[in-house]
Structure formats: structure tokens, C-alpha cells
Scaffold this motif. Structure first.
Motif, mmCIF file in Angstrom:
data_model
loop_
_atom_site.group_PDB
_atom_site.id
_atom_site.type_symbol
_atom_site.label_atom_id
_atom_site.label_comp_id
_atom_site.label_asym_id
_atom_site.label_seq_id
_atom_site.Cartn_x
_atom_site.Cartn_y
_atom_site.Cartn_z
ATOM 1 N N PRO A 147 75.647 59.158 21.675
ATOM 2 C CA PRO A 147 75.944 57.610 21.825
ATOM 3 C C PRO A 147 77.260 57.497 21.126
ATOM 4 O O PRO A 147 78.071 56.529 21.909
ATOM 5 C CB PRO A 147 74.784 57.024 20.988
ATOM 6 C CG PRO A 147 74.340 57.852 20.194
ATOM 7 C CD PRO A 147 74.427 59.347 20.912
ATOM 8 N N THR A 148 77.819 58.048 20.208
ATOM 9 C CA THR A 148 78.914 57.752 19.561
ATOM 10 C C THR A 148 79.940 58.455 20.536
ATOM 11 O O THR A 148 81.184 57.582 20.818
ATOM 12 C CB THR A 148 79.328 58.613 18.385
ATOM 13 O OG1 THR A 148 78.185 58.163 17.330
ATOM 14 C CG2 THR A 148 80.452 58.077 17.375
ATOM 15 N N PHE A 149 80.009 59.611 21.145
ATOM 16 C CA PHE A 149 80.796 60.267 21.937
ATOM 17 C C PHE A 149 81.020 59.027 23.097
ATOM 18 O O PHE A 149 82.291 58.976 23.644
ATOM 19 C CB PHE A 149 80.455 61.533 22.322
ATOM 20 C CG PHE A 149 81.361 62.182 23.163
ATOM 21 C CD1 PHE A 149 82.498 62.848 22.923
ATOM 22 C CD2 PHE A 149 81.053 62.334 24.547
ATOM 23 C CE1 PHE A 149 83.307 63.494 23.810
ATOM 24 C CE2 PHE A 149 81.903 62.820 25.407
ATOM 25 C CZ PHE A 149 82.920 63.603 25.137
ATOM 26 N N LEU A 150 79.912 58.741 23.722
ATOM 27 C CA LEU A 150 80.003 57.913 25.073
ATOM 28 C C LEU A 150 80.593 56.607 24.685
ATOM 29 O O LEU A 150 81.494 56.056 25.471
ATOM 30 C CB LEU A 150 78.718 57.583 25.503
ATOM 31 C CG LEU A 150 77.986 58.723 26.050
ATOM 32 C CD1 LEU A 150 76.259 58.361 26.558
ATOM 33 C CD2 LEU A 150 78.491 59.458 27.311
ATOM 34 N N THR A 151 80.742 55.997 23.577
ATOM 35 C CA THR A 151 81.155 54.839 22.989
ATOM 36 C C THR A 151 82.748 54.932 23.111
ATOM 37 O O THR A 151 83.504 54.244 23.593
ATOM 38 C CB THR A 151 80.600 54.416 21.796
ATOM 39 O OG1 THR A 151 79.326 53.902 21.895
ATOM 40 C CG2 THR A 151 81.581 52.725 21.661
ATOM 41 N N LEU A 152 83.200 56.069 22.511
ATOM 42 C CA LEU A 152 84.346 56.279 22.183
ATOM 43 C C LEU A 152 85.050 56.711 23.770
ATOM 44 O O LEU A 152 86.409 56.338 23.868
ATOM 45 C CB LEU A 152 84.785 57.495 21.354
ATOM 46 C CG LEU A 152 84.345 57.251 19.941
ATOM 47 C CD1 LEU A 152 84.767 58.463 19.036
ATOM 48 C CD2 LEU A 152 85.427 56.025 19.294
#
Length: 438
Positions: free
Chosen positions: A343-348
């Protein structure tokens, strides 16, 4: 007051912009559609990289390990960039024979060889088809950008550049949608076959779109011609050619590293989070869609920022964003615990995509730096020569991924290129408020 100011207001009333005629509208949509399908074609490879190489590596006598997939995939992409680098040949063709005819030829080349990739029986055939497709893809941006700059009225061409560049990233959406539907059901070969559709755009461009009046007037004058490649390295343009080529090389190294490795990174993180392989592939499509959404929004913002802040300051802001978000996405989020990493990667990715809209600024800026007689050549050269260096970086990335056994850290290091780019920006010519040169 009519059609003299692009985005400003006078007394709280927005000036009426020059209306577009039918030829300008049809020409823009033809160029935009070609650029959309160009973006779709470029991303198809990234989305089908793992399934295609999983099938073709054993047929080529190579074990389909994750390390080999990453390494061979980088080599294939580097060859694609070499083909794109060779596309600078379209520039002199466009200056000699016209923007729309050359635009049609570039679309025809990349669509035919993208479709041919579906017939690949080993990695060597796939590499050849991607190399040839790259030659066509690289020329499309130069011809489309030159056409819109010359065909649209002065008070609208700046926003036209942003609108045009958004087409490339709508192509990312198209590729992601195809991957989640056609690719998920019919496999990677069907994805490449979808790349044949741009042939229709090529035919429409050739028969329906008129040449810009600027080029027609110059062509009909029949002035003595000097090689445009020699001219862009002459005293008048040499510094501009070298500086803009350097800045585009920086953009190419960073953005391509991020966008090409994003699907593989998303799949890796999804599998690490416990998702089945089929579902992990869908996360690659979600990631591409998020990246594209950010970039499309950035493309719409770039022309307004360039008019208010200037070309150099705007590029500095977007390069700074790339430096930060490439490093965060691949150097930090990629190595978080599995439940947080995806989820963090997709947000960035959204912010990485927004910063990647710096390419829209070049579509606006490059035509302002060169005259009509060399504009297509300069555009094609500046946007293509960096692909050779990008190819070298991808060879190095492939070796680093293979040697380190990880994807994140090598890609994160490409952020350093944007630090170098920030040092070069002050040497670029500022063209805010200046009309397109004759």
C-alpha cells in the motif's frame, strides 16, 4: 481583448482565446491518439515482461529464474531504448517531407512491430521486434509535439502541449486495462497483438491532417537547405541542443527506470503480501493506473506553472519531485514489512507519476528554442539521444539487479540523475513570454 493571452485575466475577466479550426482540432486528436497508443505500446512490454520471459527464456536455453528474468528484461529494454535513440532520423525527414506524413510513418512502424512481437518464439526475436518498434515510437513524440506547436495559435499552443502529453499517460491506462482484461485471460501474446490498432491512426493522419502553415510556407519558399543536423550544432543552436539533450537524458534515466520497473515491483510486493500470482498481476495494472493518473494531472498543471514560474523553475520543481519519490518508492517503501510495503508503494506511485509530468514541459519548451526549418530535427535529436545513455543505464541496472538479487535499491539509485539535472537547469534558455520562432 481577444486571443492574445494564454492563461491570464484582465480586470477579473478571462480573455477569449483564439478558436481552433477544424484542421487544428482533427490534427490534434490524431496526434493525441497516436501518442496515447504510443504510451500504451511502451507500457505493454513492462506489463507482460514476467509472463513473456517466463515462457521464452526456457525456449532460448535460459533458466527462468527471477534473477535471469530481471537481467534479460533489462537487456531487452535497453535494446528498445537503442531503437528509440536511433529514431532521431525522423527529425530531418519531418523537416524535409512534412510533419503529418512523417508522423503517420512513425505510427505505422511501431504498431506493426509491436504486433509482430506476439509471434516471438524466443527472447532474440522479441528483442529484435522491440528494437524496431522503438525506432517508430521515438519519432512519434517529436512529430506530434512539433505539429501541435506549429499548428495551434500562439495563445493556445502551451496548453496544447500539456494536453498532448497527457495522451501518452492515458495510454498507460489503456495498457493497464488491457492487461487486467485481455492479458489476464488471453496472455501476453494477445497484449502485443492489441498494439496493431495504431495502424488506423496512421492512415487517418496521412489522409485527413493538413501540414502546419508554418512548414508549408517554408517548404514552398524553396530556400537553400543546409543539413538540419548540422544547423542544430552550429553557433546559433549548439548550446541549446546540448543543454536540452542533457536534461532530457536525466528525465529519461529516472522516469523510465521507475515506470518500467513499477509493474515488476508491484508484482513482487503483492506476492510477498500473500496474493496469488494472478492477483499479483492485477496489482501491476493498479500500480500503472495510479502512476498514470498522477502524470495526467501533472501534464495539465505543467503549462500553467511554466507560464507563472518560468520554464526553468518549473522543471526544477518537477526534477526535485522525481529525486525524492524515486528514492522513496524503490529505496524505502519496497523494503517495508510485507503488510505495509504494497500500500505504501502504490501511494507513492501517484506522486512519482505527478513528478514524471516534467516530460510535458519539454513538449512545450523545445519548440520555443528552435526555428521552423530545424524544429523537428532538434526535437527528435534532443528527445532521442538520451535513450542511448538510458540504454547503458539499463544494462547497468540489469547487472545490479542480477548481482544484488533485488530490484529496489538499483532503481532507487537512478534518483541521483535528477540531482545532476538540477545543476544543469540554470544553463537552459528561459523562453517564458516569447512567441514561437519562425
Amino acid at each position: 481583448m481577444s486571443g492574445s493571452i494564454d492563461d491570464g485575466t484582465l480586470g477579473g475577466v478571462r480573455p477569449r482565446r483564439t478558436p481552433l479550426d477544424r484542421d487544428q482540432i482533427v490534427g490534434f486528436w490524431a496526434a493525441w491518439a497516436g501518442w496515447l497508443l504510443d504510451g500504451m505500446d511502451s507500457v505493454i512490454y513492462a506489463l507482460v515482461l514476467i509472463p513473456a520471459l517466463t515462457e521464452l527464456l526456457p525456449r532460448s536455453g535460459i533458466e527462468a529464474t527471477p534473477a535471469n528474468t530481471g537481467y534479460i528484461g533489462s537487456i531487452l529494454f535497453a535494446l528498445f531504448l537503442v531503437g528509440w535513440g536511433l529514431s532521431f532520423v525522423w527529425g530531418p525527414i519531418g523537416d524535409r517531407f512534412g510533419r503529418t506524413r512523417t508522423l503517420a510513418a512513425t505510427v505505422l512502424i511501431y504498431s506493426v512491430f509491436t504486433g509482430a512481437a506476439a509471434l516471438s518464439q524466443n527472447v532474440y526475436e522479441l528483442a529484435l521486434f522491440r528494437f524496431l518498434a522503438g525506432i517508430g515510437i521515438g519519432g512519434e513524440w517529436a512529430m506530434a509535439g512539433t505539429y501541435v506547436a506549429e499548428a495551434w495559435p500562439e495563445d493556445r499552443r502551451k496548453m496544447g502541449a500539456g494536453y498532448l502529453q497527457s495522451g501518452y499517460y492515458f495510454g498507460f491506462f489503456a495498457a493497464a486495462a488491457l492487461n487486467a482484461t485481455v492479458g489476464a485471460v488471453y496472455g501476453w501474446r494477445a497484449m502485443f497483438l492489441c498494439g496493431l490498432f495504431p495502424v488506423v491512426v496512421s492512415v487517418v493522419t496521412l489522409f485527413k491532417v493538413k501540414e502546419p502553415e508554418r512548414w508549408e510556407a517554408l517548404h514552398e519558399a524553396g530556400a537553400k537547405r543546409v543539413s538540419p543536423l548540422l544547423q542544430i550544432f552550429g553557433p546559433q543552436y549548439r548550446t541549446r541542443t546540448l543543454v536540452m539533450s542533457t536534461l532530457l537524458t536525466v528525465a529519461i534515466i529516472g522516469l523510465w527506470a521507475g515506470s518500467v520497473y513499477e509493474p515488476a515491483a508491484a508484482i513482487t510486493l503483492a506476492k510477498g503480501a500473500g496474493y496469488a500470482p494472478a492477483e499479483a498481476v492485477r496489482f501491476a495494472s493498479y500500480g500503472t493506473a495510479i502512476l498514470s493518473l498522477g502524470t495526467v494531472l501533472g501534464c495539465l498543471v505543467v503549462p500553467m506553472m511554466a507560464e507563472r514560474l518560468g520554464r526553468r523553475a518549473t522543471l526544477a520543481l518537477f526534477f526535485s519531485g522525481m529525486l525524492v519519490f524515486v528514492a522513496l518508492s524503490f529505496g524505502w517503501a519496497f523494503y517495508l514489512p510485507p503488510e505495509r510495503a504494497l500500500p505504501t508503494f502504490l501511494t507513492l506511485l501517484f506522486f512519482l507519476g505527478f513528478s514524471g509530468a516534467n516530460f510535458a514541459l519539454f513538449s512545450l519548451w523545445l519548440p520555443e528554442l528552435f526555428g521552423t526549418d530545424v524544429r523537428a530535427t532538434a526535437f527528435a535529436f534532443c528527445t532521442s539521444v538520451g535513450r542511448f545513455i538510458g540504454a547503458g543505464v539499463n544494462f547497468a541496472l540489469g547487472a545490479a539487479v542480477h548481482g544484488m538479487g533485488t530490484l529496489g535499491t538499483p532503481v532507487a539509485w537512478t534518483a541521483v540523475a535528477f540531482g545532476f539535472g538540477l545543476l544543469v537547469i540554470p544553463f537552459a534558455a528561459e523562453t517564458r513570454g516569447q512567441p514561437l520562432p519562425r
